[in-house]
Motif scaffolding. Structure first.
Motif, PDB file in Angstrom:
ATOM      1  N   ASN A  18      25.146   6.120  65.779  1.00  0.00           N
ATOM      2  CA  ASN A  18      26.724   6.366  65.273  1.00  0.00           C
ATOM      3  C   ASN A  18      27.324   4.974  64.875  1.00  0.00           C
ATOM      4  O   ASN A  18      28.444   5.146  64.377  1.00  0.00           O
ATOM      5  N   ASN A  19      26.640   3.749  65.364  1.00  0.00           N
ATOM      6  CA  ASN A  19      27.342   2.626  64.917  1.00  0.00           C
ATOM      7  C   ASN A  19      26.378   2.214  63.883  1.00  0.00           C
ATOM      8  O   ASN A  19      25.123   1.975  63.732  1.00  0.00           O
ATOM      9  N   LYS A  20      27.036   1.509  62.710  1.00  0.00           N
ATOM     10  CA  LYS A  20      26.307   0.824  61.562  1.00  0.00           C
ATOM     11  C   LYS A  20      26.189  -0.653  61.956  1.00  0.00           C
ATOM     12  O   LYS A  20      26.843  -1.353  62.376  1.00  0.00           O
ATOM     13  N   ILE A  21      24.702  -1.138  61.523  1.00  0.00           N
ATOM     14  CA  ILE A  21      24.461  -2.250  61.777  1.00  0.00           C
ATOM     15  C   ILE A  21      23.709  -2.738  60.453  1.00  0.00           C
ATOM     16  O   ILE A  21      23.199  -2.159  59.536  1.00  0.00           O
ATOM     17  N   ASN A  22      24.297  -3.900  60.224  1.00  0.00           N
ATOM     18  CA  ASN A  22      23.834  -4.693  58.811  1.00  0.00           C
ATOM     19  C   ASN A  22      22.376  -4.899  58.992  1.00  0.00           C
ATOM     20  O   ASN A  22      21.821  -5.396  59.927  1.00  0.00           O
ATOM     21  N   ILE A  23      21.601  -4.489  58.012  1.00  0.00           N
ATOM     22  CA  ILE A  23      20.101  -4.399  57.677  1.00  0.00           C
ATOM     23  C   ILE A  23      19.689  -5.946  57.942  1.00  0.00           C
ATOM     24  O   ILE A  23      18.794  -6.277  58.235  1.00  0.00           O
ATOM     25  N   LEU A  24      20.538  -7.035  57.511  1.00  0.00           N
ATOM     26  CA  LEU A  24      20.236  -8.277  57.597  1.00  0.00           C
ATOM     27  C   LEU A  24      20.106  -8.946  58.891  1.00  0.00           C
ATOM     28  O   LEU A  24      19.502  -9.950  59.327  1.00  0.00           O
ATOM     29  N   ASP A  25      20.931  -8.258  59.912  1.00  0.00           N
ATOM     30  CA  ASP A  25      20.796  -8.626  61.351  1.00  0.00           C
ATOM     31  C   ASP A  25      19.958  -7.896  62.418  1.00  0.00           C
ATOM     32  O   ASP A  25      19.797  -8.048  63.346  1.00  0.00           O
ATOM     33  N   VAL A  26      18.940  -6.973  61.531  1.00  0.00           N
ATOM     34  CA  VAL A  26      17.960  -6.642  62.342  1.00  0.00           C
ATOM     35  C   VAL A  26      16.558  -7.191  62.349  1.00  0.00           C
ATOM     36  O   VAL A  26      16.495  -8.126  61.558  1.00  0.00           O
ATOM     37  N   THR A  27      16.023  -7.131  63.515  1.00  0.00           N
ATOM     38  CA  THR A  27      14.719  -7.978  63.669  1.00  0.00           C
ATOM     39  C   THR A  27      13.583  -7.027  63.430  1.00  0.00           C
ATOM     40  O   THR A  27      13.215  -6.122  64.178  1.00  0.00           O
ATOM     41  N   PRO A  28      12.549  -7.413  62.411  1.00  0.00           N
ATOM     42  CA  PRO A  28      11.363  -6.921  62.534  1.00  0.00           C
ATOM     43  C   PRO A  28      10.249  -7.141  63.472  1.00  0.00           C
ATOM     44  O   PRO A  28      10.260  -8.398  63.545  1.00  0.00           O
ATOM     45  N   PRO A  72      -5.784  -6.018  52.759  1.00  0.00           N
ATOM     46  CA  PRO A  72      -5.288  -7.307  52.339  1.00  0.00           C
ATOM     47  C   PRO A  72      -3.747  -7.453  51.342  1.00  0.00           C
ATOM     48  O   PRO A  72      -3.574  -6.435  50.950  1.00  0.00           O
ATOM     49  N   LEU A  73      -3.055  -8.439  51.912  1.00  0.00           N
ATOM     50  CA  LEU A  73      -1.664  -8.417  51.305  1.00  0.00           C
ATOM     51  C   LEU A  73      -1.684  -9.441  50.219  1.00  0.00           C
ATOM     52  O   LEU A  73      -2.610 -10.429  50.172  1.00  0.00           O
ATOM     53  N   ASP A  74      -0.858  -9.206  49.308  1.00  0.00           N
ATOM     54  CA  ASP A  74      -0.594 -10.086  48.159  1.00  0.00           C
ATOM     55  C   ASP A  74      -0.053 -11.355  48.489  1.00  0.00           C
ATOM     56  O   ASP A  74       0.320 -11.440  49.969  1.00  0.00           O
ATOM     57  N   VAL A  75       0.284 -12.525  47.933  1.00  0.00           N
ATOM     58  CA  VAL A  75       0.710 -13.774  48.192  1.00  0.00           C
ATOM     59  C   VAL A  75       2.197 -13.452  48.787  1.00  0.00           C
ATOM     60  O   VAL A  75       2.600 -13.986  49.880  1.00  0.00           O
ATOM     61  N   HIS A  76       2.945 -12.692  48.172  1.00  0.00           N
ATOM     62  CA  HIS A  76       4.331 -12.533  48.673  1.00  0.00           C
ATOM     63  C   HIS A  76       4.286 -11.742  49.922  1.00  0.00           C
ATOM     64  O   HIS A  76       5.226 -12.198  50.984  1.00  0.00           O
ATOM     65  N   GLY A  77       3.630 -10.705  50.025  1.00  0.00           N
ATOM     66  CA  GLY A  77       3.662  -9.971  51.204  1.00  0.00           C
ATOM     67  C   GLY A  77       2.990 -10.809  52.348  1.00  0.00           C
ATOM     68  O   GLY A  77       3.505 -10.612  53.554  1.00  0.00           O
ATOM     69  N   SER A  78       2.128 -11.534  52.250  1.00  0.00           N
ATOM     70  CA  SER A  78       1.463 -12.400  53.057  1.00  0.00           C
ATOM     71  C   SER A  78       2.608 -13.384  53.807  1.00  0.00           C
ATOM     72  O   SER A  78       2.786 -13.658  54.908  1.00  0.00           O
ATOM     73  N   GLN A 118       9.400  -0.522  53.390  1.00  0.00           N
ATOM     74  CA  GLN A 118       7.997   0.124  53.315  1.00  0.00           C
ATOM     75  C   GLN A 118       7.033  -0.230  54.355  1.00  0.00           C
ATOM     76  O   GLN A 118       6.395   0.874  54.879  1.00  0.00           O
ATOM     77  N   LEU A 119       7.291  -1.498  54.937  1.00  0.00           N
ATOM     78  CA  LEU A 119       6.270  -1.701  56.059  1.00  0.00           C
ATOM     79  C   LEU A 119       6.561  -0.417  57.116  1.00  0.00           C
ATOM     80  O   LEU A 119       5.680  -0.250  57.868  1.00  0.00           O
ATOM     81  N   GLN A 123       4.470   2.345  59.175  1.00  0.00           N
ATOM     82  CA  GLN A 123       4.417   2.226  60.506  1.00  0.00           C
ATOM     83  C   GLN A 123       3.714   1.059  61.086  1.00  0.00           C
ATOM     84  O   GLN A 123       3.036   0.918  61.812  1.00  0.00           O
ATOM     85  N   LEU A 124       3.816  -0.126  60.025  1.00  0.00           N
ATOM     86  CA  LEU A 124       3.337  -1.193  60.563  1.00  0.00           C
ATOM     87  C   LEU A 124       4.173  -2.052  61.103  1.00  0.00           C
ATOM     88  O   LEU A 124       3.825  -3.212  61.973  1.00  0.00           O
TER      89      LEU A 124
END
Length: 118
Positions: free
Chosen positions: A6-16, A60-66, A105-106, A110-111
């Motif tokens: 129930n707390n909103k968090i800015n996606i930019l402050d999340v750590t993948p 294999p990932l493309d250049v940007h994904g890599s 998408q990652l 579930q990556l």
């Protein structure tokens, strides 16, 4: 926005963070190839997987994904990843949205997982 308890968090402050069943291989051209275990159980891989089949699915990932994948280290927030990739994307219009969409998408595949500072 990424909602948690129930707390909103800015996606930019999340750590993948990378999931533990994913291996990372850097190819000669600098691109990344992911190794995704077919089965998370080593026991299943050892006794039920035919010998000629690799226990990993290679993606294999493309250049940007890599470039994005290389920056997912569990320490950088999405905001920091976007900032570091500005020169790679040559400040293209909407590259920030492309990165966030790619990270979602990652997560969907579930990556990776997302953790918040809270």
């Amino acid at each position: 926005m990424f909602a948690k308890s129930n707390n909103k968090i800015n996606i930019l402050d999340v750590t993948p963070i990378r999931r533990s069943h994913i291996s990372t291989y850097i190819m000669d051209d600098g691109r990344v190839r992911l190794g995704i275990l077919r089965f998370k159980s080593k026991w299943v891989n050892k006794y039920f997987l035919p010998k000629k089949i690799s226990p990993e699915i290679k993606v294999p990932l493309d250049v940007h994904g890599s470039e994005v994948w290389k920056l997912i280290d569990g320490n950088r927030t999405i905001r920091k990843i976007i900032i570091q990739l500005a020169t790679h994307f040559e400040n293209q219009v909407d590259y920030e949205e492309r990165i966030v969409t790619y990270l979602y998408q990652l997560k969907k595949d579930q990556l990776i997982d997302f953790i918040s500072a809270r």
